[in-house]
Design an enzyme around this catalytic site. Sequence first.
Site, PDB file in Angstrom:
ATOM      1  N   GLU A 134     -27.130 -71.912  16.138  1.00  0.00           N
ATOM      2  CA  GLU A 134     -26.936 -71.499  17.436  1.00  0.00           C
ATOM      3  C   GLU A 134     -27.212 -69.794  17.279  1.00  0.00           C
ATOM      4  OE1 GLU A 134     -23.299 -71.045  20.746  1.00  0.00           O
ATOM      5  OE2 GLU A 134     -22.692 -71.657  18.588  1.00  0.00           O
ATOM      6  N   ASP A 152     -26.500 -72.243  24.029  1.00  0.00           N
ATOM      7  CA  ASP A 152     -25.503 -71.714  24.829  1.00  0.00           C
ATOM      8  C   ASP A 152     -26.044 -70.826  25.716  1.00  0.00           C
ATOM      9  OD1 ASP A 152     -22.939 -70.478  25.716  1.00  0.00           O
ATOM     10  OD2 ASP A 152     -21.786 -71.121  23.705  1.00  0.00           O
ATOM     11  N   GLN A 185     -23.979 -75.546  25.432  1.00  0.00           N
ATOM     12  CA  GLN A 185     -22.797 -75.118  25.729  1.00  0.00           C
ATOM     13  C   GLN A 185     -22.833 -74.194  27.031  1.00  0.00           C
ATOM     14  OE1 GLN A 185     -21.641 -73.594  22.066  1.00  0.00           O
ATOM     15  NE2 GLN A 185     -20.384 -75.341  21.490  1.00  0.00           N
ATOM     16  N   GLU A 204     -17.393 -74.426  26.339  1.00  0.00           N
ATOM     17  CA  GLU A 204     -16.940 -73.672  25.600  1.00  0.00           C
ATOM     18  C   GLU A 204     -16.553 -72.246  26.203  1.00  0.00           C
ATOM     19  OE1 GLU A 204     -17.863 -72.387  20.834  1.00  0.00           O
ATOM     20  OE2 GLU A 204     -19.334 -72.154  22.236  1.00  0.00           O
TER      21      GLU A 204
END
Length: 255
Positions: free
Chosen positions: A140, A175, A201, A237
């Site tokens: 990530e 994300d 996310q 998240e």
Amino acid sequence: MYKFSANLGLLWSECSQIEAIYKAKENGFDAVEFQFPYQYDAGDVKKALDEVNLPVMGINTIKGNTEKGDNGLLAVPSKIKEAREAIIQAFEYAKIIKSKNIHAMAGVSDLSTRSLVTFIDNLKFAKELIKDTNIGLVIEPLNLKDNPGYFLTKIEQAKEICELVGSDSVKIMFDFYHIQINQGNVMERFREHLPYIGHVQIASVQDRSEPDKGELDFNYIIPEIYKIGYKSIIGAEYKPKTTTEEGLGWMKKFN
């Protein structure tokens, strides 16, 4: 149509992560994911998951010694032994709770060839461990505002690392919060990298709270990423502004 996973590293942080599993089910989540669940016995976590019948989207490898500035270990040349211990720990835990992914945290390291080779070698070690299992690896890119000095910060860099590791079992955790802060142009980057994306996310930008305000319009983004071809669950998240329950109005719009 849209499915969401509660990240129990941030949601319901006032109670134990085992209690939070039940709260995620009660509040309509389709899955859960963890950051660092290792203080809890994996068998106890599995028991709760079985009772509510929720899948686990992922867990992270440990950060390391946070007092000394660690934020992951896998791209740190001086910590190969600790990195591999962290990978084994995550793998053993993931097997018990049937986690779909392990987020292999790169850590704080310079952008040298040595760091890159270390990261790739450790990911290859992890790839061998998860071979013949249903567990995947994700890496990530994190934003530098919240994670100064982090090795992995760009989606293009993550794609290159996936290719260098050479495995379909290594994907990108996309994300939207981190990518928007570091790079922007999130929808084009998502579209370009879809074949490499293993999990998504979301959180608002800039405050990382509920995904219903801020720079990104998730009322547009969420339907759009499914149109583009994303087929999996979206990880929530974020840091609730008040209580987790009070902030769940954003999710009801997608029921």
